[in-house]
Design a protein around this motif. Structure first.
Motif, PDB file in Angstrom:
ATOM      1  N   VAL A 155       1.103  -1.085  -0.071  1.00  0.00           N
ATOM      2  CA  VAL A 155       0.361  -0.034  -0.050  1.00  0.00           C
ATOM      3  C   VAL A 155       0.854   1.285  -0.190  1.00  0.00           C
ATOM      4  O   VAL A 155       0.698   2.307  -0.664  1.00  0.00           O
ATOM      5  N   ALA A 156       1.983   1.327   0.796  1.00  0.00           N
ATOM      6  CA  ALA A 156       2.721   2.500   1.075  1.00  0.00           C
ATOM      7  C   ALA A 156       3.586   2.563  -0.279  1.00  0.00           C
ATOM      8  O   ALA A 156       3.867   3.612  -0.721  1.00  0.00           O
ATOM      9  N   ASP A 157       4.009   1.327  -0.926  1.00  0.00           N
ATOM     10  CA  ASP A 157       4.608   1.527  -2.298  1.00  0.00           C
ATOM     11  C   ASP A 157       3.817   1.925  -3.419  1.00  0.00           C
ATOM     12  O   ASP A 157       4.426   2.064  -4.744  1.00  0.00           O
ATOM     13  N   GLY A 158       2.410   1.741  -3.391  1.00  0.00           N
ATOM     14  CA  GLY A 158       1.669   1.901  -4.457  1.00  0.00           C
ATOM     15  C   GLY A 158       1.526   0.929  -5.563  1.00  0.00           C
ATOM     16  O   GLY A 158       1.225   0.924  -6.400  1.00  0.00           O
ATOM     17  N   ARG A 159       1.958  -0.439  -5.047  1.00  0.00           N
ATOM     18  CA  ARG A 159       1.832  -1.766  -5.673  1.00  0.00           C
ATOM     19  C   ARG A 159       0.523  -2.143  -5.497  1.00  0.00           C
ATOM     20  O   ARG A 159      -0.193  -2.211  -4.851  1.00  0.00           O
ATOM     21  N   GLU A 160       0.129  -2.838  -6.867  1.00  0.00           N
ATOM     22  CA  GLU A 160      -1.238  -3.532  -6.783  1.00  0.00           C
ATOM     23  C   GLU A 160      -1.283  -4.910  -5.991  1.00  0.00           C
ATOM     24  O   GLU A 160      -0.423  -5.334  -5.767  1.00  0.00           O
ATOM     25  N   ILE A 161      -2.421  -4.633  -5.437  1.00  0.00           N
ATOM     26  CA  ILE A 161      -2.812  -5.663  -4.384  1.00  0.00           C
ATOM     27  C   ILE A 161      -3.837  -6.650  -5.029  1.00  0.00           C
ATOM     28  O   ILE A 161      -5.072  -6.150  -5.359  1.00  0.00           O
ATOM     29  N   ALA A 162      -3.772  -7.899  -5.256  1.00  0.00           N
ATOM     30  CA  ALA A 162      -4.573  -8.798  -6.099  1.00  0.00           C
ATOM     31  C   ALA A 162      -5.983  -8.809  -5.397  1.00  0.00           C
ATOM     32  O   ALA A 162      -6.871  -8.698  -5.870  1.00  0.00           O
ATOM     33  N   VAL A 163      -6.189  -8.938  -3.979  1.00  0.00           N
ATOM     34  CA  VAL A 163      -7.178  -9.087  -3.363  1.00  0.00           C
ATOM     35  C   VAL A 163      -7.355  -8.510  -2.181  1.00  0.00           C
ATOM     36  O   VAL A 163      -6.272  -8.140  -1.201  1.00  0.00           O
ATOM     37  N   THR A 165      -8.238  -5.091   7.505  1.00  0.00           N
ATOM     38  CA  THR A 165      -9.086  -3.921   7.627  1.00  0.00           C
ATOM     39  C   THR A 165      -8.034  -2.606   7.373  1.00  0.00           C
ATOM     40  O   THR A 165      -8.468  -1.769   6.757  1.00  0.00           O
ATOM     41  N   LEU A 166      -6.812  -2.781   7.860  1.00  0.00           N
ATOM     42  CA  LEU A 166      -6.105  -1.605   7.746  1.00  0.00           C
ATOM     43  C   LEU A 166      -5.544  -1.618   6.138  1.00  0.00           C
ATOM     44  O   LEU A 166      -5.347  -0.677   5.550  1.00  0.00           O
ATOM     45  N   GLN A 167      -5.075  -2.884   5.782  1.00  0.00           N
ATOM     46  CA  GLN A 167      -4.655  -2.975   4.497  1.00  0.00           C
ATOM     47  C   GLN A 167      -5.799  -2.216   3.382  1.00  0.00           C
ATOM     48  O   GLN A 167      -5.472  -1.460   2.599  1.00  0.00           O
ATOM     49  N   THR A 168      -6.979  -2.763   3.542  1.00  0.00           N
ATOM     50  CA  THR A 168      -7.908  -2.083   2.572  1.00  0.00           C
ATOM     51  C   THR A 168      -8.509  -0.614   2.904  1.00  0.00           C
ATOM     52  O   THR A 168      -8.502  -0.096   1.981  1.00  0.00           O
ATOM     53  N   ALA A 169      -8.543  -0.257   4.132  1.00  0.00           N
ATOM     54  CA  ALA A 169      -9.143   1.086   4.295  1.00  0.00           C
ATOM     55  C   ALA A 169      -7.828   2.051   3.825  1.00  0.00           C
ATOM     56  O   ALA A 169      -8.082   3.077   3.352  1.00  0.00           O
ATOM     57  N   LEU A 170      -6.734   1.741   4.373  1.00  0.00           N
ATOM     58  CA  LEU A 170      -5.540   2.522   3.811  1.00  0.00           C
ATOM     59  C   LEU A 170      -5.374   2.637   2.563  1.00  0.00           C
ATOM     60  O   LEU A 170      -5.049   3.740   2.089  1.00  0.00           O
ATOM     61  N   HIS A 171      -5.527   1.461   1.746  1.00  0.00           N
ATOM     62  CA  HIS A 171      -5.519   1.526   0.429  1.00  0.00           C
ATOM     63  C   HIS A 171      -6.567   2.352  -0.316  1.00  0.00           C
ATOM     64  O   HIS A 171      -6.243   3.406  -1.137  1.00  0.00           O
ATOM     65  N   ASP A 172      -7.601   2.226   0.129  1.00  0.00           N
ATOM     66  CA  ASP A 172      -8.850   2.994  -0.651  1.00  0.00           C
ATOM     67  C   ASP A 172      -8.730   4.518  -0.248  1.00  0.00           C
ATOM     68  O   ASP A 172      -8.907   5.331  -0.955  1.00  0.00           O
ATOM     69  N   ALA A 173      -8.164   4.895   1.017  1.00  0.00           N
ATOM     70  CA  ALA A 173      -8.010   6.310   1.538  1.00  0.00           C
ATOM     71  C   ALA A 173      -6.783   6.948   0.750  1.00  0.00           C
ATOM     72  O   ALA A 173      -7.134   7.987   0.403  1.00  0.00           O
ATOM     73  N   LEU A 174      -5.879   6.254   0.572  1.00  0.00           N
ATOM     74  CA  LEU A 174      -4.640   6.990   0.074  1.00  0.00           C
ATOM     75  C   LEU A 174      -4.629   6.854  -1.495  1.00  0.00           C
ATOM     76  O   LEU A 174      -3.832   7.664  -2.220  1.00  0.00           O
TER      77      LEU A 174
END
Length: 301
Positions: free
Chosen positions: A211-219, A229-238
């Motif tokens: 998420v920090a690096d801007g890499r694509e996350i498959a799921v 929760t943190l992975q998804t919420a931080l991804h969507d917010a940032l």
């Protein structure tokens, strides 16, 4: 500090919570079938409450914020007392680990013992829920310019009910990210991860690094597991282009919609400010003025 962004943290949290409340536990496909893309505060649904109703997520964040204000800083016993009073008021939604810890507090456990004992008695798979991470953003506002205190208080607010390191350090990473956004840091999540590297669980760091690096996350998952929760919420917010987009994206994924929405909303509020939150959402949040007032008072500490 930018007061608009400080207010955005608590108001964004509440907006994500309230938008997600009526579709909590539904799949993304079911939400799409019923609502298309859910962009409006709707009533009934899960818990059968009016539009704009807040859940335990915002309720507990308010307990933390009001304690920080009243005590001019963190007082674990005071926060725990407020949690117990809230629990005894009969809220319609209380997480399992939170309930068990608050029941121990009712029986006389100290604020810094109850969560630890619940954690020790919980098997892997049910010992690292997201029931604390959504309530700690007020800590980021109050300690935005004191990283050492922010780290300590974030962990302590979590361990009243959630003592697993994935939870306590998850709260630190979230709050450091929000504080970084409030301070216009260029890479707030990367900075947060660097600050806890060597202490935080590898599972948490590994999930948030892309998420920090801007890499694509498959799921991206929306379970009640704090790392998801943190992975998804931080991804969507940032990654979002607006606060509304961040919250709508998070909620429409389905699953634990109120908590994922609340965490995404707090981060998006810090990033874009309260003025970026839709007025049509804020109009139905009963606690709007209370949240805004608390945010401004905490920011001025």
């Amino acid at each position: 500090m930018d007061e608009n962004r400080a207010s955005g943290v608590l108001l964004g949290l509440a907006c994500g919570d309230a938008l997600g409340r009526p579709v909590e536990f539904e799949s993304g496909a079911r939400i799409a079938e019923r609502h298309g893309t859910l962009t409006e505060m709707v009533g009934h649904g899960t818990w059968n409450k009016p539009a704009g109703t807040l859940t335990d997520d915002t309720d507990q964040a308010l307990c933390v914020a009001e304690s920080l204000r009243a005590c001019d800083g963190f007082d674990g016993a005071d926060v725990a007392e407020r949690f117990v009073a809230w629990y005894e008021s009969g809220p319609f939604d209380v997480g399992g680990m939170t309930r068990r810890a608050l029941q121990r507090l009712q029986r006389g456990d100290a604020w810094d013992e109850a969560g630890e004992r619940v954690w020790e008695a919980s098997p892997e798979g049910s010992n690292a829920g997201n029931g604390s991470v959504m309530r700690t953003p007020p800590v980021a506002v109050a300690y935005h310019d004191d990283p050492e205190a922010l780290d300590r208080v974030s962990r302590d607010v979590s361990r009243i009910t959630h003592a697993d390191p994935r939870c306590t350090y998850g709260c630190v990473v979230l709050d450091r990210t929000i504080a970084g956004l409030l301070g216009d840091a260029a890479d707030p999540l990367a900075d947060a991860l660097d600050a806890v590297r060597g202490d935080a669980p590898a599972e948490l760091l590994d999930a948030l690094a892309p998420v920090a690096d801007g890499r694509e996350i498959a799921v991206l998952r929306t379970t009640g597991y704090v790392v998801h929760t943190l992975q998804t919420a931080l991804h969507d917010a940032l990654c979002a282009e607006s606060a509304e987009d961040a919250i709508v994206t998070a909620v429409n994924r389905g699953g634990d919609t109120d908590t994922v929405g609340a965490v995404a909303g707090a981060v998006a509020g810090a990033r874009f400010g309260a003025d970026a939150l839709p007025e049509r959402w804020l109009d139905v949040i009963d606690e709007r003025e209370r949240l805004e007032s608390l945010a401004l008072e905490l920011a001025a500490r």
